[in-house]
Design a protein around this motif. Structure first.
Motif, short mmCIF file in Angstrom:
data_model
loop_
_atom_site.label_atom_id
_atom_site.label_comp_id
_atom_site.label_asym_id
_atom_site.label_seq_id
_atom_site.Cartn_x
_atom_site.Cartn_y
_atom_site.Cartn_z
N GLY A 119 7.50 0.82 9.03
CA GLY A 119 6.49 1.16 7.59
C GLY A 119 5.13 0.69 8.12
O GLY A 119 3.85 0.52 7.83
N ALA A 124 -2.85 3.72 6.31
CA ALA A 124 -2.57 3.51 5.18
C ALA A 124 -3.54 4.85 4.49
O ALA A 124 -3.63 5.19 3.48
CB ALA A 124 -2.78 2.17 4.23
N ALA A 127 -1.92 8.06 3.77
CA ALA A 127 -1.41 8.13 2.28
C ALA A 127 -2.06 7.88 1.26
O ALA A 127 -1.80 8.78 0.35
CB ALA A 127 -0.69 7.16 2.21
N LEU A 131 -1.24 9.33 -2.41
CA LEU A 131 -0.90 8.52 -3.37
C LEU A 131 -1.68 8.05 -4.12
O LEU A 131 -1.00 8.48 -5.42
CB LEU A 131 -1.01 7.16 -2.66
N PRO A 150 1.79 0.28 -5.11
CA PRO A 150 1.29 0.72 -3.39
C PRO A 150 1.22 -0.36 -2.84
O PRO A 150 1.87 -0.45 -1.42
CB PRO A 150 0.49 1.67 -3.89
N ALA A 153 4.09 -1.53 -1.51
CA ALA A 153 5.41 -0.63 -0.97
C ALA A 153 5.11 -1.20 0.54
O ALA A 153 5.50 -1.21 2.00
CB ALA A 153 5.21 1.19 -1.08
N PHE A 154 3.48 -1.70 0.58
CA PHE A 154 3.49 -1.23 1.93
C PHE A 154 3.05 -2.38 2.27
O PHE A 154 3.14 -2.70 3.75
CB PHE A 154 1.48 -0.90 2.40
N PHE B 41 8.89 1.96 -1.30
CA PHE B 41 8.68 1.88 0.22
C PHE B 41 9.46 3.67 0.36
O PHE B 41 7.87 4.18 0.92
CB PHE B 41 9.72 1.52 1.28
N VAL B 45 5.22 4.73 0.65
CA VAL B 45 4.68 5.18 1.76
C VAL B 45 5.39 6.33 2.78
O VAL B 45 4.61 6.88 3.40
CB VAL B 45 5.51 3.72 2.22
#
Lengths: 282, 308
Positions: A119, A124, A127, A131, A150, A153-154, B41, B45
């Motif tokens: 990751g 970003a 996505a 997203l 999000p 997540a990032f 994730f 992502v």
């Protein structure tokens, strides 16, 4: 202490050059910042003829109007909600995952860790369109969670890496002893790991907070309602509305970067620590 | 993979009965502690990046299900757009400026400020400050600095009796103006990386060189700089990856204009893919960016960061 040290150094001909060089860079950094803060205290007319100097008459009204408008506080409130959500969720999920990776041996552990670590490399922006569609399909468009999830997540990859490295330094014997005494992994995590890890939790939390507080692209894509805008979106709208009334825009900018600067002064230790700790691994 | 339970490692003395519960405990942790992070994730992502690749094959505006499959046409459209190549060139320029101006500046400052003297800490904090500011705020501050009527640059021009330029509104100067802001904003970050590295350096090596008769410059050139190579490589890595993804700073300054002259790949993606919801086309840009970033990262790691 430090002055005693400098006193002992004999005259070095390079010093005047150093001082001059540092002064030039300091001016380069400071002038735009000072001009912004002071510009907010000027009238539009004065800004044009005297953009550098101190205001001849301090227009406190520029700042007062913004502070009493409610709009400013709404932006801060939205930012605060989104950033707090992001930090809380990041710390919970990342610390649990990092604990597992640090202390529980299982098949596929290193594979899953590299999966998460990847990751770090993903842009970003790639996505962001999918997203948007995913967040829309989940019904989270125009909600704080639509931005926060999000962001969590990032931020996971870096957070898990930093936390895991720290957790690993908690002596394994401690965990062993606790387990023999009948303590569960979960209790150990809750009552030993987390309290011992306050410094790194603070670092990860601060870095995540700053990133979320300053973020622009994700909120821009996920939020359509002005009432939900965090400050980076709000200030762009404000600038659009008052397009050439620079005295008001400058006052608004000053008031929005003020919390950032206060946070920085309070948490600089954690910010710099996170920077250099993250840097070791990349 | 070693599957030893912690109890059996603890020693033969551990009662047999404890082995069971301990494995159960690990199992509970596994099914409770890992899924939230992995799920988030994967969902937000990894899947979206896969989906970007999938969507890039469609002519789709984002509503309904994608159905109009056009293969690689979106990539062809992107690569045929002059503005895309301009954006790519701008990202290249940002990288060049980062490496040729920003990093040497940061290194020089770090070497000066890693020493202890009155004001060193204050200067470090001052130089680091722009990095903490949001890109949006930075961009707005500089759109004031560059403003042709009220800005600082304009007033300098006027003192020389010249008509002030509108730097951000001209295709010749907009990108140059953006590049200056980039240096202003990010040099402090790299300076801090270098200071941290310098402070953890083994100073006895430098002292030994000095005792052996090396001048200050020689010690710097042959001892300090080589010891900094890992940090320099890392700094170069960050600079390039950051340059490739630059977006927030461009929006308040120029929005990528005028006439696409200051677009980066991400602002190009935003202006074409997101503003107009051309999902397939935007995704193709995203995938191209992804391929560039990941290829760069892996190549760089393999070639330059083998030892780390």
């Amino acid at each position: 202490m430090s002055s005693a040290e400098t006193n002992r150094v004999p005259f070095d001909p390079a010093v005047p050059f150093k001082v001059a060089f540092l002064a030039v860079v300091a001016v380069f950094v400071l002038v735009p910042l000072l001009a912004t803060v002071l510009g907010g205290f000027k009238s539009l007319g004065e800004l044009r003829v005297n953009p550098f100097g101190l205001p001849s008459h301090w227009e406190w009204q520029n700042y007062a109007d913004i502070l009493f408008s409610g709009r400013y506080w709404q932006l801060l409130r939205n930012s605060l909600i989104i950033s707090t959500l992001t930090v809380t969720l990041t710390l919970i999920t990342a610390s649990m995952a990092a604990f597992t990776f640090a202390h529980v041996k299982f098949f596929g552990s290193s594979m899953l860790l590299s999966y998460l670590t990847l990751g770090l490399l993903f842009p970003a922006a790639t996505a962001v369109l999918p997203l948007f569609i995913k967040v829309r399909d989940l019904g989270l468009l125009d909600t704080y969670f639509g931005v926060a999830l999000p962001q969590v997540a990032f931020s996971l990859a870096m957070s898990v890496l930093l936390l895991r490295r720290f957790f690993k330094d908690i002596p394994y014997e401690l965990l062993e002893a606790a387990l023999v005494d009948g303590c569960s992994y979960i209790k150990f995590f809750r009552y030993v790991t987390l309290p011992l890890s306050r410094p790194i939790l603070a670092t990860v939390g601060t870095i995540t907070f700053v990133n979320s507080w300053n973020a622009y692209l994700l909120p821009l894509v996920m939020l359509n309602t002005d009432a939900l805008y965090p400050w980076p979106l709000g200030i762009m709208v404000y600038q659009g509305e008052y397009s050439s009334e620079w005295h008001l825009i400058l006052a608004f900018i000053t008031l929005t970067i003020l919390p950032t600067i206060i946070l920085f002064l309070l948490a600089q230790k954690h910010i710099v620590a996170g920077l250099t700790a993250g840097a070791v691994k990349g | 993979m070693a599957m030893t339970s912690p109890i059996s490692v603890a020693g033969k003395a551990a009662p047999q009965a404890l082995r069971g519960p301990s494995w159960d405990g690990r199992f509970t942790v596994l099914i409770l502690f890992l899924p939230p992070a992995l799920l988030l994730f994967t969902l937000f992502v990894v899947l979206p990046i896969g989906e970007a690749a999938w969507y890039s094959g469609f002519n789709w505006n984002g509503f309904g299900r994608p159905s109009n499959w056009i293969g690689f046409d979106n990539y062809r459209f992107v690569l045929e757009t002059r503005a895309f190549w301009l954006a790519l060139r701008n990202n290249g320029l940002i990288i060049v400026v980062s490496l040729a101006i920003q990093l040497p500046l940061a290194l020089t400052l770090a070497l000066m400020l890693a020493e202890r003297f009155r004001g060193a800490v204050a200067l470090r904090m001052l130089f680091f400050m722009p990095y903490i500011l949001a890109e949006i705020a930075t961009g707005l501050i500089f759109s004031f600095v560059y403003d042709g009527d009220y800005g600082l640059v304009a007033s300098i021009w006027r003192t020389f009796g010249a008509e002030p330029p509108h730097l951000l509104a001209s295709t010749d100067t907009a990108m140059l103006a953006v590049l200056i802001v980039i240096v202003w904003k990010y040099f402090g970050f790299h300076m801090m990386l270098f200071i941290a590295a310098l402070q953890s350096l083994d100073k006895s090596l430098v002292e030994a060189a000095r005792i052996d008769g090396a001048t200050r410059a020689q010690a710097l050139r042959h001892v300090v700089i080589p010891l900094l190579y890992p940090t320099i490589r890392l700094s170069v890595f960050f600079a390039i990856v950051g340059s490739l993804q630059l977006f927030d700073l461009v929006m308040p300054l120029t929005r990528g204009g005028p006439a696409d002259s200051s677009n980066t790949m991400v602002s190009f993606l935003y202006n074409n893919g997101i503003s107009r919801m051309r999902v397939g086309y935007g995704s193709a840009i995203g995938v191209i960016l992804f391929v560039i970033c990941v290829t760069f990262a892996f190549t760089y790691k393999r070639w330059f960061m083998r030892d780390e």
